[in-house]
Design a protein around this motif. Sequence first.
Motif, short mmCIF file in Angstrom:
data_model
loop_
_atom_site.label_atom_id
_atom_site.label_comp_id
_atom_site.label_asym_id
_atom_site.label_seq_id
_atom_site.Cartn_x
_atom_site.Cartn_y
_atom_site.Cartn_z
N GLU A 235 37.92 23.75 91.11
CA GLU A 235 37.88 24.91 90.21
C GLU A 235 36.56 24.87 89.47
OE1 GLU A 235 41.25 24.25 87.69
OE2 GLU A 235 42.61 25.26 89.07
N GLY B 19 40.76 26.10 97.59
CA GLY B 19 41.68 25.59 96.59
C GLY B 19 41.49 24.12 96.26
N THR C 179 35.70 20.94 88.76
CA THR C 179 36.80 19.99 88.64
C THR C 179 37.62 20.03 89.92
OG1 THR C 179 36.91 20.56 86.29
CG2 THR C 179 38.76 19.31 87.19
N LYS D 95 35.25 15.85 86.01
CA LYS D 95 34.76 17.18 85.67
C LYS D 95 33.27 17.03 85.45
CE LYS D 95 35.02 20.05 81.58
NZ LYS D 95 35.84 20.50 80.47
N GLU E 95 36.07 25.85 96.46
CA GLU E 95 36.88 26.66 95.54
C GLU E 95 37.75 27.65 96.33
OE1 GLU E 95 36.14 28.84 91.31
OE2 GLU E 95 34.71 29.31 92.90
N THR F 56 40.93 20.00 92.18
CA THR F 56 42.34 20.34 91.99
C THR F 56 43.18 19.19 92.55
OG1 THR F 56 42.47 21.42 94.14
CG2 THR F 56 41.85 22.82 92.24
N GLU F 57 44.50 19.28 92.35
CA GLU F 57 45.38 18.27 92.95
C GLU F 57 45.25 18.28 94.46
OE1 GLU F 57 49.45 18.18 91.60
OE2 GLU F 57 48.84 18.69 89.56
#
Length: 129
Positions: free
Chosen positions: A84, A81, A98, A53, A78, A100-101
Amino acid sequence: MGSDTGMIDRWRSLSSCYHAVACQLERELQDDHDLTMSEYETLDRLIGVECEKRRMQDLAADMYLSQSALSRTVARLEKGGLVERTLCQDDRRGVFVTPTEAGVRRHAEARRTQLAILAQHLEPQPAHA
């Protein structure tokens, strides 16, 4: 003058190598992973740190992108996906990014492509004793 020529020759060689690697990376990352090199580098900088992050301004300081180019890159990630964005609670002007998975997975897949391309173009450096 002779040392200048040698230095210029080394620069040209380095520049040619960089551009060959960058062009192949850009093409294969886009074709195989739907990522630009800037998007991959952004994910790589996020995933390569302990906390995963980072503040946008810190990320920009570590990269070759301008603040506005990084902002556009993060916006694309973003939208896809892959990252974030959140506001910093202590400083409302600050924005955290950050992965995402899905971003972590896409980075892992693309990293294999990056490493394969680097291995094609870059000779391993001898280990120092």
